[in-house]
Structure formats: C-alpha cells, structure tokens
Design a protein around this motif. Structure first.
Motif, PDB file in Angstrom:
ATOM      1  N   LEU A   1      -6.199  -2.663 -10.221  1.00 25.33           N
ATOM      2  CA  LEU A   1      -5.445  -3.851  -9.812  1.00 25.33           C
ATOM      3  C   LEU A   1      -4.295  -3.465  -8.871  1.00 25.33           C
ATOM      4  O   LEU A   1      -4.081  -4.101  -7.836  1.00 25.33           O
ATOM      5  N   VAL A   2      -3.565  -2.420  -9.227  1.00 24.18           N
ATOM      6  CA  VAL A   2      -2.457  -1.957  -8.377  1.00 24.18           C
ATOM      7  C   VAL A   2      -2.983  -1.546  -7.004  1.00 24.18           C
ATOM      8  O   VAL A   2      -2.396  -1.897  -5.972  1.00 24.18           O
ATOM      9  N   VAL A   3      -4.094  -0.815  -6.968  1.00 25.06           N
ATOM     10  CA  VAL A   3      -4.691  -0.402  -5.695  1.00 25.06           C
ATOM     11  C   VAL A   3      -5.043  -1.630  -4.861  1.00 25.06           C
ATOM     12  O   VAL A   3      -4.759  -1.680  -3.662  1.00 25.06           O
ATOM     13  N   SER A   4      -5.650  -2.635  -5.486  1.00 31.20           N
ATOM     14  CA  SER A   4      -6.000  -3.861  -4.760  1.00 31.20           C
ATOM     15  C   SER A   4      -4.771  -4.492  -4.121  1.00 31.20           C
ATOM     16  O   SER A   4      -4.793  -4.901  -2.951  1.00 31.20           O
ATOM     17  N   GLU A   5      -3.693  -4.583  -4.880  1.00 29.45           N
ATOM     18  CA  GLU A   5      -2.469  -5.205  -4.370  1.00 29.45           C
ATOM     19  C   GLU A   5      -1.845  -4.378  -3.245  1.00 29.45           C
ATOM     20  O   GLU A   5      -1.431  -4.926  -2.214  1.00 29.45           O
ATOM     21  N   LEU A   6      -1.754  -3.062  -3.441  1.00 31.03           N
ATOM     22  CA  LEU A   6      -1.127  -2.215  -2.424  1.00 31.03           C
ATOM     23  C   LEU A   6      -1.936  -2.186  -1.137  1.00 31.03           C
ATOM     24  O   LEU A   6      -1.371  -2.244  -0.034  1.00 31.03           O
ATOM     25  N   VAL A   7      -3.261  -2.087  -1.250  1.00 32.99           N
ATOM     26  CA  VAL A   7      -4.104  -2.068  -0.054  1.00 32.99           C
ATOM     27  C   VAL A   7      -4.030  -3.424   0.655  1.00 32.99           C
ATOM     28  O   VAL A   7      -3.923  -3.483   1.881  1.00 32.99           O
ATOM     29  N   SER A   8      -4.049  -4.508  -0.103  1.00 36.70           N
ATOM     30  CA  SER A   8      -3.908  -5.839   0.503  1.00 36.70           C
ATOM     31  C   SER A   8      -2.593  -5.940   1.269  1.00 36.70           C
ATOM     32  O   SER A   8      -2.563  -6.431   2.409  1.00 36.70           O
ATOM     33  N   ASN A   9      -1.509  -5.499   0.655  1.00 31.21           N
ATOM     34  CA  ASN A   9      -0.200  -5.549   1.319  1.00 31.21           C
ATOM     35  C   ASN A   9      -0.187  -4.697   2.585  1.00 31.21           C
ATOM     36  O   ASN A   9       0.390  -5.099   3.605  1.00 31.21           O
ATOM     37  N   ALA A  10      -0.806  -3.521   2.542  1.00 32.81           N
ATOM     38  CA  ALA A  10      -0.836  -2.650   3.721  1.00 32.81           C
ATOM     39  C   ALA A  10      -1.625  -3.298   4.848  1.00 32.81           C
ATOM     40  O   ALA A  10      -1.245  -3.212   6.020  1.00 32.81           O
ATOM     41  N   ILE A  11      -2.708  -3.981   4.511  1.00 34.42           N
ATOM     42  CA  ILE A  11      -3.514  -4.650   5.526  1.00 34.42           C
ATOM     43  C   ILE A  11      -2.746  -5.830   6.120  1.00 34.42           C
ATOM     44  O   ILE A  11      -2.717  -6.020   7.334  1.00 34.42           O
ATOM     45  N   ILE A  12      -2.117  -6.612   5.273  1.00 30.20           N
ATOM     46  CA  ILE A  12      -1.418  -7.819   5.720  1.00 30.20           C
ATOM     47  C   ILE A  12      -0.136  -7.483   6.480  1.00 30.20           C
ATOM     48  O   ILE A  12       0.151  -8.054   7.531  1.00 30.20           O
ATOM     49  N   HIS A  13       0.649  -6.548   5.963  1.00 31.82           N
ATOM     50  CA  HIS A  13       1.990  -6.301   6.498  1.00 31.82           C
ATOM     51  C   HIS A  13       2.113  -5.022   7.318  1.00 31.82           C
ATOM     52  O   HIS A  13       3.112  -4.834   8.002  1.00 31.82           O
ATOM     53  N   GLY A  14       1.135  -4.140   7.231  1.00 29.55           N
ATOM     54  CA  GLY A  14       1.211  -2.866   7.950  1.00 29.55           C
ATOM     55  C   GLY A  14       0.490  -2.940   9.280  1.00 29.55           C
ATOM     56  O   GLY A  14       0.213  -4.012   9.808  1.00 29.55           O
ATOM     57  N   SER A  15       0.188  -1.765   9.807  1.00 29.07           N
ATOM     58  CA  SER A  15      -0.568  -1.706  11.058  1.00 29.07           C
ATOM     59  C   SER A  15      -1.416  -0.449  11.067  1.00 29.07           C
ATOM     60  O   SER A  15      -1.100   0.546  10.423  1.00 29.07           O
ATOM     61  N   GLY A  16      -2.516  -0.522  11.802  1.00 27.51           N
ATOM     62  CA  GLY A  16      -3.396   0.639  11.945  1.00 27.51           C
ATOM     63  C   GLY A  16      -4.199   0.915  10.693  1.00 27.51           C
ATOM     64  O   GLY A  16      -4.425   0.034   9.861  1.00 27.51           O
ATOM     65  N   ASP A  17      -4.634   2.166  10.570  1.00 23.38           N
ATOM     66  CA  ASP A  17      -5.449   2.577   9.437  1.00 23.38           C
ATOM     67  C   ASP A  17      -4.653   2.544   8.142  1.00 23.38           C
ATOM     68  O   ASP A  17      -3.462   2.848   8.121  1.00 23.38           O
TER      69      ASP A  17
END
Length: 91
Positions: A34-50
């Motif tokens: 669950l934590v991985v899902s949330e962190l990866v989602s946040n990185a995709i939504i708010h981050g950039s690149g790979d």
C-alpha cells in the motif's frame, strides 16, 4: 488503465515478489504494498521523469524509497488536499 496505473501496478507486483522472497509476513507485506502504491502514485503525479523504487530489508526494518528525476526539493503545500494523508506503519 492510464499509464500511471500500469506503473503503480507494476511497482506493487514487484514489491510483492521481493517481499515474498524475503519471507516477510503477510500483514506488514500488505502495508508495504500500500505504501509503495501511494509513493509511486505521488512520484508520478508530482514528480518528473523516471520513477525508481528501492526496497531494503534487514532483521528489524524495511525501507521503501521512491525517487524521480526532479532536482527541485519537495515543497509543502500551503493548503492540504482533502486526499492528503500520512501514515506510520508499525509491526
């Protein structure tokens, strides 16, 4: 599914596979997925690149690290999103 959902699903499956190899009990393994899902989602939504996922485990600790290519430091939002949540997972 949107591309971001595919990436989140892949990160979740990868996490499940690794944690099973490490013989992590199911309850904390589910929390970690669950934590991985949330962190990866946040990185995709708010981050950039790979987006990169790193899991580390020793006898007493599981570390989950998700990074992206952004060089900008994380910013605290002035107004909290109604979806925003924080979690501490303890065994």
């Amino acid at each position: 599914m949107e591309p971001k959902d595919v990436h989140v699903a892949k990160a979740r499956r990868t996490t499940a596979t690794v944690l099973k190899q490490w013989s992590l009990p199911e309850a904390p393994a589910e929390d970690a997925r669950l934590v991985v899902s949330e962190l990866v989602s946040n990185a995709i939504i708010h981050g950039s690149g790979d987006v990169r996922l790193r899991l580390r485990h020793d006898d007493h600790e599981l570390r989950i690290r998700v990074t992206d290519d952004s060089t900008a430091p994380a910013r605290r939002r002035a107004r909290r999103s109604p979806r925003a949540r924080a979690a501490v997972v303890r065994p």
